[in-house]
Design an enzyme around this catalytic site. Sequence first.
Site, PDB file in Angstrom:
ATOM      1  CE  LYS A 102      -4.353   3.236   8.621  1.00  0.00           C
ATOM      2  NZ  LYS A 102      -3.697   3.946   7.543  1.00  0.00           N
TER       3      LYS A 102
ATOM      4  CD1 TRP B 189       1.166   5.124   3.791  1.00  0.00           C
ATOM      5  CD2 TRP B 189      -0.453   4.592   2.326  1.00  0.00           C
ATOM      6  NE1 TRP B 189       0.567   3.948   4.200  1.00  0.00           N
ATOM      7  CE2 TRP B 189      -0.423   3.608   3.332  1.00  0.00           C
ATOM      8  CE3 TRP B 189      -1.388   4.474   1.299  1.00  0.00           C
ATOM      9  CZ2 TRP B 189      -1.290   2.510   3.333  1.00  0.00           C
ATOM     10  CZ3 TRP B 189      -2.253   3.385   1.288  1.00  0.00           C
ATOM     11  CH2 TRP B 189      -2.203   2.420   2.299  1.00  0.00           C
TER      12      TRP B 189
ATOM     13  CG  ASP C 282      -3.179  10.248   3.165  1.00  0.00           C
ATOM     14  OD1 ASP C 282      -3.858  10.126   4.206  1.00  0.00           O
ATOM     15  OD2 ASP C 282      -2.794   9.262   2.490  1.00  0.00           O
TER      16      ASP C 282
HETATM   17  C1  LIG Z   1      -3.833   3.566   6.047  1.00  0.00           C
HETATM   18  C2  LIG Z   1      -3.493   4.673   5.125  1.00  0.00           C
HETATM   19  C3  LIG Z   1      -4.140   4.826   3.890  1.00  0.00           C
HETATM   20  C4  LIG Z   1      -5.143   3.838   3.384  1.00  0.00           C
HETATM   21  O1  LIG Z   1      -6.376   3.998   3.920  1.00  0.00           O
HETATM   22  P1  LIG Z   1      -7.594   3.107   3.379  1.00  0.00           P
HETATM   23  O2  LIG Z   1      -8.623   3.339   4.410  1.00  0.00           O
HETATM   24  O3  LIG Z   1      -7.128   1.689   3.303  1.00  0.00           O
HETATM   25  O4  LIG Z   1      -7.992   3.618   2.054  1.00  0.00           O
HETATM   26  C5  LIG Z   1      -3.788   5.905   3.110  1.00  0.00           C
HETATM   27  N1  LIG Z   1      -2.853   6.789   3.490  1.00  0.00           N
HETATM   28  C6  LIG Z   1      -2.198   6.655   4.666  1.00  0.00           C
HETATM   29  C7  LIG Z   1      -1.168   7.657   5.056  1.00  0.00           C
HETATM   30  C8  LIG Z   1      -2.497   5.592   5.508  1.00  0.00           C
HETATM   31  O5  LIG Z   1      -1.851   5.451   6.681  1.00  0.00           O
END
Ligand SMILES: *Cc1c(COP(=O)(O)O)cnc(C)c1O
Length: 366
Positions: free
Chosen positions: A202, A108, A178
């Site tokens: 998530k 990521w 993030d």
């Molecule tokens: C799932 C995830 C993403 C991607 O999210 P989207 O909704 O597909 O844009 C980005 N960063 C992390 C750490 C993730 O777990």
Amino acid sequence: MTTTTKAKRVFNFSPGPATLPEPVLRQAADEMLDWHDSGMSVMEMSHRGKEFIGIHAETEKLLRELMGVPSGYKVLFLQGGAIGQNAIVPMNLLRGHAGFDVVDTGEWSLKTIKEGKKYAQVHIAASSAAGGYTHIPPRETWQLSPDAAYVHICSNETIGGVQYHATPDTGNVPLVADMSSDFMCGPIDVKRYGLIYAGAQKNVGPAGVTIVIVREDLIGQALPITPSAFDYRIQADADSMYNTPPTYSIYIVGLVLRWIQAQGGLAAVQARNREKAALLYQYLDSTPFYFNPVAVPDRSLMNVPFKLRDPSLDDTFLKGADERGLVQLKGHRSVGGMRASLYNALPLEAVAALVAYMKEFEARHG
Ligand SMILES: *Cc1c(COP(=O)(O)O)cnc(C)c1O
């Protein structure tokens, strides 16, 4: 009207979109046709009507209470996902700086770097690539650039299963995180961050809404090319309603937040998350049959990748798990093996059932 039908429910270890609390799904079902005597589904409401404005305000209020978001921070409910934020953050936060720093801890982080390069100079302040992304580079090894607009981290690498368990200090340079896969998995000190973003799917809801918590003094200087719908200032001034927000997703997030509150808040949720993760890691460490490669202090409470020493058994393992209602355990294609995601809504019984199955599988094939 109450939903009493017994539904078939599996133990769902999906990395995302992921399992949601059953009471939330039941309440959403109950309210599907007629929300609070409005005669409408939340999906059918105008985002400008009093009903939805109430839902939105309540969701934001709960989020602020549960996380202790200080005044001086804006909470936005946007679209475009966390991947969208990899472009939207630099567009909004460069503020005349040429670039930003990033700590590279896995897949990521790499996405953040690749996308960020379209808009900014991206400086990698530290990386755990050489170690196969199995640890968090210690703060004292980071080489921060003096004029970075901000320092970007991924607080939990969903694929590698590596997580920060303390907030790194970046001095006066704003810290951007993030938090998609560990958002609200426990208490954090929001004021240590300049900006936090997370896709809801998530830990706090369905796909479709991205939550952004941003320090207000950092916004208002977006690059001229920034789409208005992704300009934090414009969205903050419009209560995230410059364009039609993902109304139904926001409503479900609100229900999840109420569920978190009923669980005792983030400290209680964190205690349960620690208990779940400990159960699985303790077993993984007790046998050579399985292994998890991540440095012990940096192991994720949310995503636990693990491998069988003998990968020729992978398919048999997954098939047997499926038959027992333990689903979505296949690891990410970039790393292989298995991955168990243990988000807030996954009950302890699910982890206990997984460990029982793993023991049984080891006894048969070990
Ligand atoms: C799932 C995830 C993403 C991607 O999210 P989207 O909704 O597909 O844009 C980005 N960063 C992390 C750490 C993730 O777990």
